[in-house]
Scaffold this motif. Structure first.
Motif, short mmCIF file in Angstrom:
data_model
loop_
_atom_site.label_atom_id
_atom_site.label_comp_id
_atom_site.label_asym_id
_atom_site.label_seq_id
_atom_site.Cartn_x
_atom_site.Cartn_y
_atom_site.Cartn_z
N MET A 105 0.85 -1.20 0.00
CA MET A 105 0.00 0.00 0.00
C MET A 105 0.87 1.24 0.00
O MET A 105 2.05 1.19 0.38
N GLY A 106 0.30 2.35 -0.47
CA GLY A 106 1.09 3.57 -0.57
C GLY A 106 0.27 4.82 -0.35
O GLY A 106 -0.97 4.77 -0.29
N PHE A 107 0.98 5.93 -0.23
CA PHE A 107 0.37 7.25 -0.06
C PHE A 107 0.77 8.13 -1.24
O PHE A 107 1.94 8.21 -1.60
N SER A 108 -0.23 8.77 -1.82
CA SER A 108 0.00 9.62 -2.98
C SER A 108 -0.05 11.09 -2.60
O SER A 108 -0.80 11.49 -1.71
N SER A 109 0.74 11.90 -3.31
CA SER A 109 0.54 13.35 -3.23
C SER A 109 -0.94 13.65 -3.42
O SER A 109 -1.64 12.95 -4.16
N SER A 110 -1.41 14.69 -2.78
CA SER A 110 -2.86 14.91 -2.74
C SER A 110 -3.43 15.18 -4.13
O SER A 110 -2.96 16.07 -4.85
N PHE A 111 -4.40 14.37 -4.52
CA PHE A 111 -5.19 14.69 -5.70
C PHE A 111 -6.60 15.07 -5.29
O PHE A 111 -7.50 15.20 -6.11
N ALA A 112 -6.81 15.27 -3.96
CA ALA A 112 -8.10 15.71 -3.44
C ALA A 112 -7.89 16.87 -2.49
O ALA A 112 -6.87 16.96 -1.80
N THR A 113 -8.85 17.77 -2.45
CA THR A 113 -8.84 18.90 -1.53
C THR A 113 -10.10 18.81 -0.69
O THR A 113 -11.20 18.73 -1.23
N GLN A 114 -9.92 18.82 0.63
CA GLN A 114 -11.08 18.66 1.50
C GLN A 114 -11.60 20.02 1.97
O GLN A 114 -10.87 20.80 2.57
N TYR A 115 -12.88 20.27 1.67
CA TYR A 115 -13.60 21.41 2.22
C TYR A 115 -14.61 20.82 3.19
O TYR A 115 -15.74 20.50 2.82
N ARG A 116 -14.19 20.68 4.40
CA ARG A 116 -14.84 19.80 5.37
C ARG A 116 -16.25 20.27 5.73
O ARG A 116 -16.49 21.46 5.98
N ASN A 117 -17.17 19.30 5.77
CA ASN A 117 -18.50 19.59 6.27
C ASN A 117 -18.41 20.06 7.72
O ASN A 117 -17.45 19.73 8.42
N PRO A 118 -19.39 20.81 8.22
CA PRO A 118 -19.31 21.34 9.58
C PRO A 118 -19.14 20.24 10.63
O PRO A 118 -19.84 19.22 10.60
N HIS A 119 -18.19 20.45 11.55
CA HIS A 119 -17.92 19.53 12.64
C HIS A 119 -17.69 20.32 13.92
O HIS A 119 -17.20 21.45 13.89
N SER A 120 -18.01 19.73 15.05
CA SER A 120 -17.56 20.23 16.35
C SER A 120 -16.25 19.53 16.68
O SER A 120 -16.22 18.30 16.80
N TYR A 121 -15.17 20.27 16.82
CA TYR A 121 -13.88 19.66 17.11
C TYR A 121 -13.91 18.94 18.46
O TYR A 121 -13.28 17.89 18.61
N LEU A 122 -14.63 19.50 19.41
CA LEU A 122 -14.68 18.85 20.72
C LEU A 122 -15.46 17.54 20.65
O LEU A 122 -15.10 16.54 21.27
N ALA A 123 -16.53 17.54 19.84
CA ALA A 123 -17.27 16.29 19.63
C ALA A 123 -16.40 15.27 18.90
O ALA A 123 -16.44 14.07 19.19
N ASP A 124 -15.60 15.74 17.93
CA ASP A 124 -14.66 14.85 17.26
C ASP A 124 -13.67 14.25 18.26
O ASP A 124 -13.34 13.07 18.19
N PHE A 125 -13.20 15.08 19.18
CA PHE A 125 -12.25 14.61 20.20
C PHE A 125 -12.87 13.46 21.01
O PHE A 125 -12.24 12.42 21.23
N GLU A 126 -14.11 13.64 21.41
CA GLU A 126 -14.77 12.59 22.20
C GLU A 126 -14.93 11.32 21.37
O GLU A 126 -14.68 10.21 21.86
N SER A 127 -15.32 11.46 20.11
CA SER A 127 -15.58 10.27 19.29
C SER A 127 -14.31 9.55 18.89
O SER A 127 -14.34 8.38 18.53
N GLU A 128 -13.17 10.24 18.93
CA GLU A 128 -11.89 9.64 18.56
C GLU A 128 -11.13 9.05 19.74
O GLU A 128 -9.98 8.60 19.60
N SER A 129 -11.74 9.02 20.92
CA SER A 129 -11.01 8.63 22.13
C SER A 129 -10.38 7.24 22.01
O SER A 129 -9.28 7.01 22.51
N GLN A 130 -11.06 6.31 21.35
CA GLN A 130 -10.46 4.97 21.20
C GLN A 130 -9.17 5.02 20.39
O GLN A 130 -8.25 4.24 20.64
N LEU A 131 -9.11 5.93 19.42
CA LEU A 131 -7.88 6.04 18.64
C LEU A 131 -6.73 6.49 19.53
O LEU A 131 -5.61 5.95 19.44
N TYR A 132 -6.97 7.47 20.38
CA TYR A 132 -5.91 7.98 21.23
C TYR A 132 -5.42 6.94 22.22
O TYR A 132 -4.22 6.85 22.51
#
Length: 551
Positions: free
Chosen positions: A443-470
């Motif tokens: 598997m590999g990583f490519s130079s970006s051929f996509a640009t993300q214009y992110r849908n609205p998110h609460s960063y603090l809510a993201d933090f809570e939902s990502e806790s298992q990753l941390y």
């Protein structure tokens, strides 16, 4: 860094202190603390049983023992037993033999580290063992999934799940003559969504398929009833649809990741890259320099190599969502300069074994909530037309925002559904990468051929939902370095890995059932799983540094 920003709980007022007792028996404190933990776990689908007992102790008093057994209410497996022995205020001894409560560090000044310990025994049926697999394949051929009437087959499919109207990304994908798009709707999608997508694609009949909730239920896939509504895992039904309808390549994309070069997309051409010594004669090729990441570590952060910069060309150090935090500052896990990397090999078997390519995303790259809450965006990657390949034995998190899967890796698109949507694609990537080692895939990583214009998110809510990753990504990847399966087929090893992830508490039992159903659905869709090439030997993972500020 983030935690230092959080306000400390308010101190009790003097008035409250005057009304409160100066002390509580240790047994009562223990019960209050345990009750708080158990309430949280009860909300998470666990059940508990608690037994209180008094026994004489060696200094003439009595000891109150609270024994709590925690189990999964869905599956009947024990998580462990927690005992609190309280001695009427003179101290407490805690038996931390159960994995859930074990911690090698000082509990008075640090938290409890997650450890990969077996807490369940799988008691269900294994469906793809070596003595069953041939019969399963034969039965699937005899009862294939029926193709929906008037449906179109394509070799190249883009897969999206969304609750929004057609975005720029979807409209761009419709411009590609050789590509089809399948969109999995959800219950939050507006009722008129199907008609809206049909209007957008009226000039390209059959090139876009919108699967409403009703459509998904009528396809007859065994996977569908196991999927959660309002969850990123709805994509799984669209993956099966694409594979059933002839997919040789799948572009797994978010609806807010816009293609940077819509007139001349690289996409599947990346899988056919010539080496830098053999220029392509095809005008369709985007010339990428192929680099092999030189690392002996079991983890690799690909972002620094692609030269991430803030506006005004300010260099910035970043890491992907899901990268184990304890290794973020480990200089062995990343490279910055071309001189640190390996040169591109000629086109050979290894190059042809590239089956998964993750595009970086410009502007708002896939970083975790800790980064987003403490640093500034946007960020863009300045190195262009590079393809960074990882050797076997190395993990790097990929996501479901802009990833290309070739035919031999279509089995790897499965997204677990018993974890949060911000966890599922990361766990998917680690599972897939471990299994790819046994297939000889790259598997590999490519130079970006996509640009993300992110849908609205609460960063603090993201933090809570990502806790298992941390808390778990480091332990999980170290565990996977040493995981092996004796099953002789890929189907059997996928099932075996999902069962192991259930037994170690990474997934719930529903994801084992999901994996089994997904494998059956792919077989009924005519998919041929690639053969096992070798059994990857155990490798010793690197250990994270324990910070000692006294040195």
């Amino acid at each position: 860094m983030l935690l230092s920003r959080l306000p400390a709980p308010d101190d009790p007022s003097e008035d409250a202190k005057a009304r409160s007792p100066r002390w509580l028996p240790v047994a009562a404190i223990s019960v209050v603390a345990s009750t708080t933990i158990l309430l949280f776990m009860g909300l998470s689908g666990f059940t508990t049983s608690t037994i209180f007992s008094n026994t004489p102790n060696s200094w003439g008093g009595s000891t109150t023992t609270t024994t709590t057994t925690i189990s999964d209410s869905q599956n009947g497996g024990n998580l462990g037993t927690h005992k609190d022995d309280a001695s009427g205020g003179d101290g407490a001894a805690v038996d931390t033999s159960a994995g859930l409560f074990n911690n090698p560090l000082s509990e008075s000044s640090s938290g409890k580290l997650f450890k990969m310990q077996r807490i369940y025994d799988f008691k269900g049926n294994r469906m793809f063992t070596d003595n069953q697999i041939l019969d399963r394949r034969k039965a699937a051929r005899l009862s294939p999934h029926r193709m929906p009437k008037n449906s179109r087959t394509c070799e190249k499919w883009a897969v999206v799940t969304t609750i929004f109207s057609p975005t720029t990304t979807v409209k761009q994908l419709l411009e590609f003559k050789e590509w089809c798009v399948v969109v999995a709707g959800d219950k939050k999608s507006p009722p008129e969504s199907k008609e809206e997508y049909e209007r957008v694609s009226k000039d390209k009949p059959g090139h876009l398929v919108y699967l409403s909730p009703h459509d998904q239920s009528s396809l007859g896939y065994g996977t569908t009833p196991l999927l959660n509504w309002n969850h990123f895992g709805r994509k799984n039904v669209a993956f099966i649809y694409a594979i059933q309808h002839g997919a040789k390549v799948i572009y797994d994309v978010d609806d807010d990741n816009v293609l940077s070069e819509p007139k001349e997309p690289p996409l599947d051409a990346l899988f056919e890259l010539p080496s830098s010594q053999q220029p392509s004669s095809s005008s369709r090729h985007h010339q990428h320099e192929v680099i092999w990441a030189p690392t002996t570590h079991h983890l690799f952060n690909p972002y620094p190599y692609f030269d991430p910069q803030k506006p005004k060309k300010q260099p910035e150090f970043i890491w992907p969502r899901g990268f184990p935090l304890e290794f973020v500052n480990d200089k062995r896990t990343f490279i910055i300069n071309d001189g640190e990397s390996s040169s591109s090999p000629p086109i050979d078997d290894k190059m042809r074994n590239v089956t998964l390519i993750q595009s970086l995303a410009g502007h708002d790259p896939d970083v975790d909530a800790i980064y987003r809450l403490t640093r500034e965006l946007p960020i863009d990657f300045t190195k262009r037309k590079k393809l960074l390949l990882l050797p076997s034995g190395v993990f790097a998190p990929t996501n479901a925002q802009a990833a290309l899967f070739r035919s031999d890796a279509l089995w790897a698109v499965l997204l677990p559904v018993t974890v949060h949507g911000r966890v599922t694609d990361i766990w998917r990537s680690y599972f897939a990468e471990r299994l790819m080692w046994d297939l000889g895939h790259v598997m590999g990583f490519s130079s970006s051929f996509a640009t993300q214009y992110r849908n609205p998110h609460s960063y603090l809510a993201d933090f809570e939902s990502e806790s298992q990753l941390y808390l778990r990504a480091g332990a999980l990847t170290s565990f996977l370095c040493q995981w092996k399966s004796s099953e002789g087929s890929l189907e059997g090893r996928i099932e075996d890995l999902f069962i192991t992830m259930y037994e170690y508490g990474i997934l719930h039992i529903k994801d084992v059932q999901l994996a089994q159903s997904f494998i059956l659905d792919l077989l009924k869709a005519g998919y041929i799983f690639p053969p096992i090439k070798k059994s990857w030997g155990l490798r010793e993972p690197e250990t994270a540094q324990i910070v000692d500020g006294r040195k």
